[in-house]
Design a protein around this motif. Structure first.
Motif, mmCIF file in Angstrom:
data_model
loop_
_atom_site.group_PDB
_atom_site.id
_atom_site.type_symbol
_atom_site.label_atom_id
_atom_site.label_comp_id
_atom_site.label_asym_id
_atom_site.label_seq_id
_atom_site.Cartn_x
_atom_site.Cartn_y
_atom_site.Cartn_z
ATOM 1 N N GLU A 21 0.645 -1.228 -0.048
ATOM 2 C CA GLU A 21 0.193 -0.095 -0.139
ATOM 3 C C GLU A 21 1.134 1.255 -0.198
ATOM 4 O OE1 GLU A 21 -2.555 0.329 3.398
ATOM 5 O OE2 GLU A 21 -0.998 -0.283 4.806
ATOM 6 N N ASP A 22 2.233 1.264 0.412
ATOM 7 C CA ASP A 22 3.131 2.418 0.343
ATOM 8 C C ASP A 22 3.573 2.651 -1.234
ATOM 9 O OD1 ASP A 22 4.514 0.274 0.330
ATOM 10 O OD2 ASP A 22 6.093 1.202 1.230
ATOM 11 N N ARG A 23 3.347 1.698 -2.010
ATOM 12 C CA ARG A 23 4.003 2.155 -3.047
ATOM 13 C C ARG A 23 3.033 1.560 -4.663
ATOM 14 N NH1 ARG A 23 6.135 -2.554 -1.245
ATOM 15 N NH2 ARG A 23 6.429 -4.454 -2.566
ATOM 16 N N MET A 24 1.975 0.855 -4.465
ATOM 17 C CA MET A 24 1.278 0.366 -5.463
ATOM 18 C C MET A 24 0.394 1.727 -6.164
ATOM 19 S SD MET A 24 -1.839 -2.596 -5.395
ATOM 20 C CE MET A 24 -2.993 -2.754 -6.890
ATOM 21 N N TRP A 25 0.259 1.673 -7.314
ATOM 22 C CA TRP A 25 -0.224 2.659 -8.103
ATOM 23 C C TRP A 25 -1.699 3.049 -7.560
ATOM 24 C CZ3 TRP A 25 -4.810 2.329 -11.007
ATOM 25 C CH2 TRP A 25 -5.023 1.098 -11.349
ATOM 26 N N TRP A 26 -2.467 1.988 -7.275
ATOM 27 C CA TRP A 26 -3.860 2.302 -7.153
ATOM 28 C C TRP A 26 -4.119 2.874 -5.501
ATOM 29 C CZ3 TRP A 26 -7.488 0.719 -3.205
ATOM 30 C CH2 TRP A 26 -8.887 0.932 -3.438
ATOM 31 N N TYR A 27 -3.226 2.229 -4.684
ATOM 32 C CA TYR A 27 -3.347 2.989 -3.360
ATOM 33 C C TYR A 27 -2.726 4.416 -3.161
ATOM 34 C CZ TYR A 27 -4.495 -1.437 -1.002
ATOM 35 O OH TYR A 27 -5.111 -2.589 -0.491
ATOM 36 N N ARG A 28 -1.775 4.652 -3.890
ATOM 37 C CA ARG A 28 -1.339 6.003 -4.225
ATOM 38 C C ARG A 28 -2.334 6.960 -4.887
ATOM 39 N NH1 ARG A 28 3.831 5.330 -7.377
ATOM 40 N NH2 ARG A 28 4.238 7.435 -6.948
ATOM 41 N N ALA A 29 -2.970 6.464 -5.626
ATOM 42 C CA ALA A 29 -3.853 7.292 -6.527
ATOM 43 C C ALA A 29 -5.216 7.636 -5.450
ATOM 44 C CB ALA A 29 -4.629 6.738 -7.705
ATOM 45 N N MET A 30 -5.536 6.476 -4.839
ATOM 46 C CA MET A 30 -6.818 6.835 -3.911
ATOM 47 C C MET A 30 -6.449 7.529 -2.695
ATOM 48 S SD MET A 30 -9.010 3.682 -1.679
ATOM 49 C CE MET A 30 -7.536 3.070 -0.849
ATOM 50 N N HIS A 31 -5.355 7.305 -2.275
ATOM 51 C CA HIS A 31 -4.878 8.240 -1.125
ATOM 52 C C HIS A 31 -4.761 9.531 -1.454
ATOM 53 C CE1 HIS A 31 -2.905 4.327 0.936
ATOM 54 N NE2 HIS A 31 -4.213 4.387 0.992
ATOM 55 N N GLY A 32 -4.202 9.942 -2.645
ATOM 56 C CA GLY A 32 -4.316 11.157 -3.217
ATOM 57 C C GLY A 32 -5.536 11.833 -3.426
ATOM 58 N N HIS A 33 -6.382 11.296 -3.807
ATOM 59 C CA HIS A 33 -7.775 11.791 -3.846
ATOM 60 C C HIS A 33 -8.387 12.317 -2.497
ATOM 61 C CE1 HIS A 33 -8.539 11.240 -8.352
ATOM 62 N NE2 HIS A 33 -8.063 10.041 -8.262
ATOM 63 N N ALA A 34 -8.044 11.226 -1.493
ATOM 64 C CA ALA A 34 -8.621 11.363 -0.109
ATOM 65 C C ALA A 34 -8.010 12.872 0.432
ATOM 66 C CB ALA A 34 -8.534 10.206 0.750
ATOM 67 N N LEU A 35 -6.658 12.635 0.472
ATOM 68 C CA LEU A 35 -5.797 13.835 0.754
ATOM 69 C C LEU A 35 -6.388 15.220 0.214
ATOM 70 C CD1 LEU A 35 -2.185 12.397 0.987
ATOM 71 C CD2 LEU A 35 -3.791 12.904 3.077
ATOM 72 N N ARG A 36 -6.693 15.142 -1.078
ATOM 73 C CA ARG A 36 -7.210 16.543 -1.768
ATOM 74 C C ARG A 36 -8.516 16.885 -0.976
ATOM 75 N NH1 ARG A 36 -4.083 14.467 -5.814
ATOM 76 N NH2 ARG A 36 -5.408 12.948 -6.622
ATOM 77 N N ALA A 37 -9.388 15.750 -0.599
ATOM 78 C CA ALA A 37 -10.596 16.238 -0.208
ATOM 79 C C ALA A 37 -10.488 16.851 1.368
ATOM 80 C CB ALA A 37 -11.388 15.129 -0.187
ATOM 81 N N LEU A 38 -9.353 16.512 2.017
ATOM 82 C CA LEU A 38 -9.074 16.969 3.300
ATOM 83 C C LEU A 38 -8.320 18.223 3.518
ATOM 84 C CD1 LEU A 38 -8.513 13.336 4.804
ATOM 85 C CD2 LEU A 38 -10.498 14.759 5.300
ATOM 86 N N ALA A 39 -7.709 18.714 2.356
ATOM 87 C CA ALA A 39 -6.744 19.817 2.185
ATOM 88 C C ALA A 39 -7.100 21.033 3.020
ATOM 89 C CB ALA A 39 -6.400 19.988 0.721
ATOM 90 N N HIS A 40 -8.381 21.373 3.026
ATOM 91 C CA HIS A 40 -8.603 22.653 3.606
ATOM 92 C C HIS A 40 -9.093 22.490 5.044
ATOM 93 C CE1 HIS A 40 -8.484 24.456 -0.362
ATOM 94 N NE2 HIS A 40 -9.356 23.547 -0.502
ATOM 95 N N LEU A 41 -8.900 21.538 5.849
ATOM 96 C CA LEU A 41 -8.917 21.079 7.124
ATOM 97 C C LEU A 41 -7.933 22.151 8.031
ATOM 98 C CD1 LEU A 41 -9.549 17.279 7.557
ATOM 99 C CD2 LEU A 41 -11.310 19.283 7.717
ATOM 100 N N PRO A 42 -8.515 22.319 9.407
ATOM 101 C CA PRO A 42 -7.319 23.209 10.033
ATOM 102 C C PRO A 42 -6.296 22.173 10.608
ATOM 103 C CG PRO A 42 -9.551 22.721 11.180
ATOM 104 C CD PRO A 42 -9.826 22.426 10.055
ATOM 105 N N GLU A 43 -5.202 22.859 10.691
ATOM 106 C CA GLU A 43 -3.819 21.870 11.011
ATOM 107 C C GLU A 43 -3.990 21.091 12.221
ATOM 108 O OE1 GLU A 43 -0.531 24.616 11.613
ATOM 109 O OE2 GLU A 43 -0.472 25.371 9.517
ATOM 110 N N ASP A 44 -4.646 21.548 13.295
ATOM 111 C CA ASP A 44 -4.906 20.632 14.425
ATOM 112 C C ASP A 44 -6.102 19.886 14.296
ATOM 113 O OD1 ASP A 44 -6.617 22.677 14.776
ATOM 114 O OD2 ASP A 44 -6.148 23.114 16.613
ATOM 115 N N ALA A 45 -6.719 19.693 13.355
ATOM 116 C CA ALA A 45 -7.996 18.848 13.223
ATOM 117 C C ALA A 45 -7.825 17.632 13.677
ATOM 118 C CB ALA A 45 -8.422 18.826 11.785
ATOM 119 N N ARG A 46 -9.057 17.069 14.153
ATOM 120 C CA ARG A 46 -9.302 15.522 14.581
ATOM 121 C C ARG A 46 -9.562 14.930 13.456
ATOM 122 N NH1 ARG A 46 -12.204 17.016 19.984
ATOM 123 N NH2 ARG A 46 -10.455 17.237 21.385
#
Length: 257
Positions: A21-46
């Motif tokens: 999961e740290d290197r396979m293309w599909w996991y990296r792509a999925m994690h990227g989509h999820a990270l972009r959805a969370l990009a605007h959260l405050p720095e100390d978000a739970r």
């Protein structure tokens, strides 16, 4: 529900996930989509990763949001322990059908390819996601796309259902979320996915698609996913795809149940 509520993935599938999961293309792509959805959260978000597997996304989330207060939940105790070690954060062993966290506690809940699982009760899990989110909190789901893509892979990882945008929006609105939005991804590679799953691997005994890929092939597939992410970021929406990223928020009214 006919399937056992607490049914987890096979130990072999967890081992595969942990290994790639740290290197396979599909996991990296999925994690990227999820990270972009969370990009605007405050720095100390739970943030809760509900159904975190062996911790790959939690580790990426830690790198992207080092000040965030991260939590994970995974049904399989061995996987939960591995996730806690990999991500350096607290991971509880439990079920998304009854989250062991207080109400209105999280700024965001992420759940990647979990709602589809045979051991998950959709209504109970969505009610729990809503309960533990603070008013205005964000829900991010990744879901496998389209029932017509069902294959041996789904049987191997105990996927009980697949989704399209209409079904996702209906579920989220029915569970009391607002502003549901979704987009398909893994769309440019969909023809290859159809060949792989529907034509070459249609037998009951076929393994799942989680596996190490030759580096050149992995890099090529990930490059296609990066191009697709850029197109999505520019506003393009695909009518179909192997996966679906859905977001919604808990209503801001603190009095809402």
């Amino acid at each position: 529900m006919a399937r056992r509520q607490n049914r987890s993935m096979d130990a072999a599938e967890y081992a595969l996930m942990d290994a790639v999961e740290d290197r396979m293309w599909w996991y990296r792509a999925m994690h990227g989509h999820a990270l972009r959805a969370l990009a605007h959260l405050p720095e100390d978000a739970r943030i809760l990763d509900a159904g975190c597997g062996t911790g790959g996304f939690l580790a990426r989330l830690r790198a992207a949001h080092p000040q965030a207060r991260l939590f994970g939940l995974e049904y399989a105790q061995e996987a939960a322990a591995r996730a806690a070690s990999k991500a350096g954060t607290h991971v509880a062993a439990g079920t998304v059908n009854a989250l062991p966290f207080p109400s209105a506690y999280f700024d965001a809940v992420v759940s990647l390819d979990v709602l589809c699982h045979g051991g998950v009760e959709e209504a109970a899990a969505l009610a729990e996601f809503r309960r533990v989110l603070r008013p205005g909190g964000l829900l991010v789901l990744n879901l496998p796309g389209h029932e017509w893509l069902r294959s041996a892979h789904d049987r191997r990882v105990h996927n009980a259902r697949r989704y399209d945008r209409t079904r996702a929006a209906t579920l989220l609105a029915g569970a009391g979320f607002e502003s549901p939005a979704s987009r398909h991804w893994n769309s440019l590679l969909l023809p290859l996915m159809i060949v792989q799953r529907k034509l070459r691997k249609s037998d009951e005994g076929a393994a799942s698609d989680v596996a190490p890929f030759p580096p050149w092939l992995d890099a090529s597939l990930y490059s296609v996913c990066q191009l697709e992410a850029a197109l999505l970021g520019a506003g393009l929406r695909f009518p179909a795809g192997g996966s679906l990223l859905a977001t919604a928020t808990r209503p801001s009214d603190p009095a809402s149940p």
